[in-house]
Design a protein around this motif. Structure first.
Motif, PDB file in Angstrom:
ATOM      1  N   GLY A   1     -10.232   1.448  -0.752  1.00 51.08           N
ATOM      2  CA  GLY A   1      -9.149   1.532  -1.726  1.00 51.08           C
ATOM      3  C   GLY A   1      -8.586   0.210  -2.184  1.00 51.08           C
ATOM      4  O   GLY A   1      -7.805   0.167  -3.137  1.00 51.08           O
ATOM      5  N   LEU A   2      -8.957  -0.890  -1.550  1.00 49.85           N
ATOM      6  CA  LEU A   2      -8.422  -2.201  -1.936  1.00 49.85           C
ATOM      7  C   LEU A   2      -9.256  -2.840  -3.037  1.00 49.85           C
ATOM      8  O   LEU A   2     -10.493  -2.787  -3.016  1.00 49.85           O
ATOM      9  N   PHE A   3      -8.577  -3.453  -4.001  1.00 50.12           N
ATOM     10  CA  PHE A   3      -9.229  -4.304  -4.992  1.00 50.12           C
ATOM     11  C   PHE A   3      -8.980  -5.738  -4.540  1.00 50.12           C
ATOM     12  O   PHE A   3      -7.861  -6.255  -4.657  1.00 50.12           O
ATOM     13  N   LEU A   4     -10.007  -6.380  -4.003  1.00 45.38           N
ATOM     14  CA  LEU A   4      -9.880  -7.722  -3.423  1.00 45.38           C
ATOM     15  C   LEU A   4     -10.206  -8.773  -4.475  1.00 45.38           C
ATOM     16  O   LEU A   4     -11.318  -8.806  -5.016  1.00 45.38           O
ATOM     17  N   ASN A   5      -9.241  -9.649  -4.739  1.00 46.40           N
ATOM     18  CA  ASN A   5      -9.350 -10.664  -5.787  1.00 46.40           C
ATOM     19  C   ASN A   5      -9.026 -12.015  -5.172  1.00 46.40           C
ATOM     20  O   ASN A   5      -7.898 -12.268  -4.743  1.00 46.40           O
ATOM     21  N   THR A   6     -10.017 -12.890  -5.091  1.00 47.00           N
ATOM     22  CA  THR A   6      -9.786 -14.195  -4.468  1.00 47.00           C
ATOM     23  C   THR A   6     -10.260 -15.324  -5.369  1.00 47.00           C
ATOM     24  O   THR A   6     -10.853 -15.093  -6.423  1.00 47.00           O
TER      25      THR A   6
ATOM     26  N   ARG B   1       0.834  -1.211   0.000  1.00 47.05           N
ATOM     27  CA  ARG B   1       0.000   0.000   0.000  1.00 47.05           C
ATOM     28  C   ARG B   1       0.866   1.258   0.000  1.00 47.05           C
ATOM     29  O   ARG B   1       0.527   2.259  -0.628  1.00 47.05           O
ATOM     30  N   LYS B   2       2.003   1.198   0.670  1.00 51.37           N
ATOM     31  CA  LYS B   2       2.911   2.355   0.685  1.00 51.37           C
ATOM     32  C   LYS B   2       3.450   2.655  -0.710  1.00 51.37           C
ATOM     33  O   LYS B   2       3.830   3.785  -1.006  1.00 51.37           O
ATOM     34  N   GLN B   3       3.500   1.619  -1.562  1.00 54.26           N
ATOM     35  CA  GLN B   3       4.064   1.769  -2.909  1.00 54.26           C
ATOM     36  C   GLN B   3       2.987   1.943  -3.980  1.00 54.26           C
ATOM     37  O   GLN B   3       3.294   1.925  -5.173  1.00 54.26           O
TER      38      GLN B   3
ATOM     39  N   VAL C   1     -16.566  -8.234   4.890  1.00 53.99           N
ATOM     40  CA  VAL C   1     -17.007  -7.353   3.803  1.00 53.99           C
ATOM     41  C   VAL C   1     -18.282  -7.921   3.183  1.00 53.99           C
ATOM     42  O   VAL C   1     -18.589  -9.108   3.318  1.00 53.99           O
ATOM     43  N   ASP C   2     -19.011  -7.059   2.499  1.00 51.83           N
ATOM     44  CA  ASP C   2     -20.230  -7.499   1.818  1.00 51.83           C
ATOM     45  C   ASP C   2     -19.930  -8.120   0.464  1.00 51.83           C
ATOM     46  O   ASP C   2     -20.726  -8.897  -0.062  1.00 51.83           O
ATOM     47  N   GLY C   3     -18.784  -7.758  -0.109  1.00 53.09           N
ATOM     48  CA  GLY C   3     -18.434  -8.294  -1.416  1.00 53.09           C
ATOM     49  C   GLY C   3     -16.969  -8.055  -1.727  1.00 53.09           C
ATOM     50  O   GLY C   3     -16.321  -7.210  -1.102  1.00 53.09           O
ATOM     51  N   VAL C   4     -16.461  -8.819  -2.697  1.00 53.36           N
ATOM     52  CA  VAL C   4     -15.085  -8.629  -3.171  1.00 53.36           C
ATOM     53  C   VAL C   4     -15.151  -8.019  -4.565  1.00 53.36           C
ATOM     54  O   VAL C   4     -16.231  -7.785  -5.114  1.00 53.36           O
ATOM     55  N   ASP C   5     -13.999  -7.751  -5.142  1.00 56.17           N
ATOM     56  CA  ASP C   5     -13.962  -7.122  -6.465  1.00 56.17           C
ATOM     57  C   ASP C   5     -13.819  -8.126  -7.599  1.00 56.17           C
ATOM     58  O   ASP C   5     -14.204  -7.827  -8.732  1.00 56.17           O
ATOM     59  N   MET C   6     -13.262  -9.299  -7.301  1.00 55.20           N
ATOM     60  CA  MET C   6     -13.092 -10.332  -8.327  1.00 55.20           C
ATOM     61  C   MET C   6     -13.126 -11.697  -7.662  1.00 55.20           C
ATOM     62  O   MET C   6     -12.477 -11.914  -6.627  1.00 55.20           O
TER      63      MET C   6
END
Length: 385
Positions: free
Chosen positions: A146-151, A117-119, A182-187
Motif C-alpha cells: 500500500g505504500l508509494f515509496l518516493n526517494t 497511514r491512519k489518515q 524491497v525490490d523496487g520503489v515507486d518513484m
C-alpha cells in the motif's frame, strides 16, 4: 436542476469504467473553478448529459489554468475526502498528497508514517539516510503493501565526471533497495547539476532502473528551465514530474516554470506550501489567508496548502510547522498526529473561484521555485556560514 452558464466553458474528455466519476477532463476556462460559481447548487448536469456533484466537480476539474496541458491530470477520489491520484506513464497511480519526511530522525520518520497511514496517506517522500532508515523500520514492522515509496538521488559532488556520477547513482539505488528490503520503489527523483553532461548521464541510469523494475517512475527535483531543457535533449523517457517549491505569493505559474514543464508533459509536484527552509511568518500572518480561513473554519496554513492542491499540483507536506533548515520533528503526542490529520483533510473542503483569484494575486512573500537547486540554476540557496 439548474445548470450554470459557466459550464459551457468545459468539455468532458473521457469516462473511466475503473473509477466512479471522471478519469480525465480538460478545463478550458482560465478562471479558477468557475464551475463552482453558481452558489446553492449541489448538483450539476453537463452539456452532454452526465451528472456530477459539486465536490466531484471540484476534484475532477482542479483549479489551475495550467492544468490544460495535462488532460486527466488528477483522478477523482474514490470516496469523499480521500486522496486523489495521478496516473503516470505505465499506469502508475501516484497519490497527489505525500508525507514529506525531510529532516526527521529515524524514529520520527517511522512515527510520522504510522500517523499518516491512519489518515489515509500512502505516498511517502523521503531522502536517503535517516529518513530512508525510518521508512525501512516501518516496512520491517508493518510491511510494504500500500505504500508509494518516493526517494531522491543524492547530488554528485562538484567536479564529478559524468561516468563517475552515473556510477554513484547505480550504487545508491542498490544501497537504498537493500536497506529498504524491497525490490523496487515507486518513484526515483534526480537532483540537478551545474554540468549538463552529469544530468544526462545520471538520467540514463534512472532510465535503466526503470527498465529493470527497480523503480516504477522517474522524475526530477528543483530543475529550472535550463536543467529541464538539458535532460530532455537526451532522455528516452521524459520526467514524470518536477518537484519544486510553490506557495501563495509566488503566483500559480511559479514564474513560468510550471507552464514550461507542464506544456512538455512534466507534472508539478510541490513542496513548501507554507515556505522553505522554514515556515514563512509573512505568509501565515497574511490577512487574506486569515480571512479566508475564518470563513471556512480553517487555519492560514490549511488555506495555503489547499491553494496549491486546488491549483492542480501534487503536494508533499511536512507533518507540522515545527521545522527549519534540515530539521523537522514528529514527536509522540497530539501535535504531529493532529498536523498530519489536518493535512489529510485538505480534500474535504474547497476554495471558491473568487478566493482562488485573491490568493493568486498575492505577490509576497515571493520565492525561487528551484531554491534548492545547484549553482547551475539561478538564485540557488547558499548554506549560511
Amino acid at each position: 436542476m439548474r445548470k450554470p452558464k459557466s459550464l459551457l466553458a468545459f468539455t468532458l474528455l473521457a469516462l473511466s469504467s475503473q473509477v466512479q466519476g471522471f478519469s480525465a477532463l480538460i478545463r478550458k476556462n482560465p478562471k479558477h473553478m468557475s464551475l463552482m460559481a453558481s452558489k446553492n447548487t449541489d448538483i450539476f448536469e453537463t452539456d452532454i448529459g452526465y451528472v456530477i456533484d459539486r465536490r466531484s466537480a471540484m476534484l475532477a476539474f482542479g483549479a489551475s489554468a495550467s492544468a490544460i496541458f495535462l488532460p486527466g491530470f488528477q483522478s477523482p477520489a474514490s470516496a469523499l475526502g480521500s486522496i486523489p491520484t495521478w496516473t503516470l506513464d505505465g499506469g502508475v497511480k501516484m497519490p497527489t498528497l505525500a508525507l514529506n519526511t525531510v529532516g526527521l530522525s529515524v524514529e520520527d520518520t517511522e512515527r510520522a508514517i504510522r500517523f499518516a497511514r491512519k489518515q489515509g496517506f500512502t505516498h511517502v517522500d523521503f531522502h536517503p539516510g535517516n529518513e530512508r532508515d525510518g521508512v525501512a523500520a516501518y516496512i520491517a514492522s508493518s510491511g510494504r503493501k500500500g505504500l508509494f515509496l518516493n526517494t531522491k538521488i543524492r547530488k554528485a559532488p562538484p567536479g564529478t565526471s559524468p561516468a563517475d556520477a552515473a556510477d554513484r547513482v547505480r550504487a545508491q539505488i542498490e544501497e537504498d533497495l537493500k536497506i529498504l528490503g524491497v525490490d523496487g520503489v515507486d518513484m526515483l527523483m534526480l537532483r540537478d547539476s551545474p554540468d549538463c553532461a552529469v544530468i544526462q548521464a545520471q538520467w540514463a541510469v534512472l532510465e535503466e532502473a526503470l527498465k529493470a523494475g527497480k523503480t516504477r517512475s522517474i522524475g526530477v527535483i528543483n530543475f529550472c528551465e535550463s536543467a529541464l531543457r538539458c535532460v530532455l535533449e537526451t532522455a528516452t523517457v521524459k520526467p514524470a514530474l518536477n518537484y519544486y517549491m510553490l506557495h501563495v505569493g509566488m503566483g500559480p505559474d511559479a514564474h513560468g516554470l510550471r507552464t514550461f514543464g507542464e506544456s512538455r508533459g512534466i507534472r508539478s509536484f510541490a513542496y513548501g506550501a507554507v515556505g522553505e527552509p522554514g515556515p514563512e511568518a509573512e505568509l501565515l500572518s497574511n490577512p487574506i489567508l486569515r480571512r479566508i480561513g475564518e470563513a471556512h473554519k480553517r487555519s492560514p496554513e490549511e488555506v495555503a496548502l489547499r491553494w496549491v492542491l486546488q491549483s492542480g499540483a501534487a503536494v508533499s507536506v511536512r507533518p507540522t510547522t515545527d521545522f527549519g533548515l534540515g530539521t523537522s520533528t514528529c514527536a509522540e503526542g497530539k501535535r504531529c498526529e493532529d498536523g498530519i490529520k489536518s493535512r489529510a483533510e485538505s480534500f474535504q473542503w474547497s476554495l471558491s473561484s473568487k478566493e482562488m483569484e485573491e490568493l493568486d494575486s498575492i505577490t509576497s512573500p515571493d520565492a525561487n521555485p528551484t531554491l534548492f537547486s545547484s549553482s547551475g540554476c539561478p538564485g540557488s540557496f547558499v548554506m549560511p556560514k
